[in-house]
Design an enzyme around this catalytic site. Structure first.
Site, short mmCIF file in Angstrom:
data_model
loop_
_atom_site.label_atom_id
_atom_site.label_comp_id
_atom_site.label_asym_id
_atom_site.label_seq_id
_atom_site.Cartn_x
_atom_site.Cartn_y
_atom_site.Cartn_z
N ARG A 64 0.82 -1.21 0.00
CA ARG A 64 0.00 0.00 0.00
C ARG A 64 0.86 1.27 0.00
O ARG A 64 0.65 2.17 -0.81
CB ARG A 64 -0.93 0.01 1.22
CG ARG A 64 -1.97 -1.10 1.25
CD ARG A 64 -2.80 -1.17 -0.01
NE ARG A 64 -3.45 0.10 -0.31
CZ ARG A 64 -3.89 0.45 -1.51
NH1 ARG A 64 -3.71 -0.36 -2.54
NH2 ARG A 64 -4.48 1.61 -1.71
N ARG A 133 13.41 -11.64 -0.35
CA ARG A 133 12.98 -11.32 1.01
C ARG A 133 14.16 -10.99 1.92
O ARG A 133 13.97 -10.61 3.07
CB ARG A 133 12.18 -12.50 1.59
CG ARG A 133 10.86 -12.73 0.86
CD ARG A 133 10.06 -13.86 1.50
NE ARG A 133 8.82 -14.10 0.79
CZ ARG A 133 7.69 -13.43 0.97
NH1 ARG A 133 7.65 -12.45 1.88
NH2 ARG A 133 6.60 -13.72 0.29
N CYS A 208 1.47 6.97 10.25
CA CYS A 208 0.48 7.87 9.66
C CYS A 208 -0.26 8.64 10.75
O CYS A 208 -0.56 9.83 10.59
CB CYS A 208 -0.50 7.08 8.80
SG CYS A 208 -1.33 5.72 9.66
N THR A 209 -0.53 7.98 11.87
CA THR A 209 -1.27 8.64 12.95
C THR A 209 -0.42 9.69 13.64
O THR A 209 -0.91 10.78 13.98
CB THR A 209 -1.77 7.60 13.97
OG1 THR A 209 -2.60 6.64 13.29
CG2 THR A 209 -2.59 8.25 15.06
N ARG A 253 -6.88 -8.47 16.70
CA ARG A 253 -6.64 -8.37 15.26
C ARG A 253 -6.84 -9.70 14.55
O ARG A 253 -6.89 -9.75 13.31
CB ARG A 253 -5.21 -7.86 15.00
CG ARG A 253 -4.97 -6.46 15.50
CD ARG A 253 -3.67 -5.91 14.96
NE ARG A 253 -3.24 -4.73 15.72
CZ ARG A 253 -2.34 -3.86 15.31
NH1 ARG A 253 -1.76 -4.03 14.12
NH2 ARG A 253 -1.99 -2.83 16.05
N GLY A 267 1.16 3.31 19.22
CA GLY A 267 2.21 4.08 19.88
C GLY A 267 2.26 5.51 19.39
O GLY A 267 3.19 6.25 19.72
#
Length: 438
Positions: A64, A133, A208-209, A253, A267
């Site tokens: 994303r 990976r 993002c928060t 979740r 956090g």
């Protein structure tokens, strides 16, 4: 009401891509001169005002944030970055298809094609696709990678992100909260002025928060003085949750994301102190994951030191910041909108002015919307531009700064002694303090 805030800004996104160079509004003599005379690192003909070649960028993790980052970068004018490779476990077929067609963003208005089994093109620009990976096996040295955008959410500590450095990259930007005090965190609009090229090879763009919360918290602390507070983010579900009930280390979740309101930890509130140290221990919070795919909203309640304020006073402080130092990062909305209206919002946070409340004489409630994918990715691009604009040229930044400061001092001394004798252009309105402050 959003469109009024998305004008040319110091930190500008796709709607305002004309100014993305983090240039100060008041240029010093050194800034003006060095921009014209610092040599390029390429062999091409020098262009007036151009300082360095574009930095080669690799995106590690084409999920994303990785794909949003590429779209945001593609929409920027005169970016100092050149995305040359992505590392995606799905290969070229998945990389090209998911970049072109996006359930949230819609069809990418760019010509995306598969060139061969290890290359895609975006409007004719070739981008290599690798699949590994293990960061140590990635061809960063071979490709001359300058900056890695670490978007997997896995390599978020020093040893993990450091593998990119071992593989040949010069800098790493983690698109998540970093683990470990040795990795500095920067939030554009809050503490990006603290960045310098020499500080660290690995940096974090926070979450993002935190990017939503920190800008308006900074305004509140400066104007009102925050004593303590709590935050709740009503957050869209993410890929870390389960579509249907299945095992997860967080038992909440583990439950179906599209069917439940899922309380979980964040956090973000505590992380604000990483960019605003004076607020350490003053903020905490939780997250409520809800059945929406994108756009989230922060609800902050704080006690403040300043007494006798009104909701109008609080909103006025936000408007002043949104039209001034935080233009392009913070916005204020007066319309009764809902989450979908904030999709593809370029800013980090949009204050919902009608929901601002004051209880008693010292308790304030503020609600702010944010696109947790697109808005955040715009800030990742901004931070990468900041890194690029602080990148040393063929000569070290310090050497050139010293050289031109010395040159400027000579001009000032000769001007003050009235002994110019037409050997230099006349320089006015500059004082020595201007140079000492650089």
């Amino acid at each position: 009401c959003l469109s009024k805030k998305f004008e040319v800004a110091e930190f500008a996104g796709l709607r305002s891509s004309g100014c993305v160079t983090f240039s100060n509004k008041e240029s010093s003599f050194f800034d003006v001169v060095s921009a014209q005379l610092t040599p390029k690192t390429t062999r091409s003909t020098p262009v007036k005002g151009e300082t360095v070649a574009k930095l080669k960028v690799a995106i590690n993790g084409f999920g994303r944030i990785g794909r949003n980052f590429l779209r945001c970068w593609h929409g920027r004018k005169d970016s100092p970055l050149d995305v040359v490779v992505v590392n995606d476990s799905g290969g070229v077929k998945n990389a090209s298809h998911l970049l072109k067609y996006d359930s949230m963003l819609g069809t990418f208005k760019a010509d995306v094609k598969i060139v061969d089994n290890e290359t895609i093109s975006v409007d004719g620009k070739h981008i290599k696709v690798v699949s590994s990976r293990d960061p140590l096996k990635l061809p960063w040295a071979e490709l001359g990678i300058d900056i890695v955008i670490e978007g997997t959410g896995v390599f978020v500590d020093g040893p993990g992100a450091g593998k990119h450095i071992q593989a040949g990259a010069k800098k790493v930007i983690i698109t998540a909260p970093a683990k470990g005090a040795d990795i500095p965190t920067y939030v554009v609009g809050v503490n990006e002025q603290d960045y310098s090229h020499e500080v660290a090879d690995i940096i974090s763009n926070a979450s993002c928060t935190t990017n939503c919360l920190a800008p308006f918290v900074k305004v509140m602390d400066e104007e009102l003085g925050i004593v303590k507070g709590t935050m709740t983010t009503t957050h869209s579900y993410t890929g870390d949750q389960r579509l249907l009930d299945a095992s997860h280390r967080d038992l909440r979740r583990a439950r179906a994301a599209a069917l439940n309101i899922v309380p979980t930890s964040t956090g973000a509130a505590k992380a604000v102190s990483l960019v605003l140290p004076q607020l350490k221990g003053k903020l905490n919070g939780i997250a409520l994951r809800v059945p929406t795919p994108n756009v989230s909203v922060v609800d902050l309640v704080v006690n403040v030191a300043k007494k006798g304020i009104t909701a109008e006073d609080v909103n006025a402080a936000f408007r002043k910041a949104a039209d001034g130092p935080l233009k392009g990062v913070l916005a204020v909305c007066d319309e009764p909108l809902v989450s979908v209206d904030f999709r593809c919002s370029d800013v980090s946070s949009t204050i919902d002015s009608s929901l601002t409340m004051v209880m008693g004489d010292d308790m304030v409630k503020v609600v702010a919307w944010y696109d947790n994918e697109w808005g955040y990715s715009q800030r990742v691009v901004d931070l990468a531009h900041l890194v690029a604009n602080n990148w040393p040229g063929s000569c070290s930044t310090r050497k050139w700064r010293s050289h031109w400061m010395s040159f400027a001092r000579q001009i000032l001394l000769m001007r003050n002694a009235k002994s110019m004798n037409n050997r230099f252009c006349y320089v006015s309105s500059f004082e020595m303090d201007d140079f000492r402050s650089q």
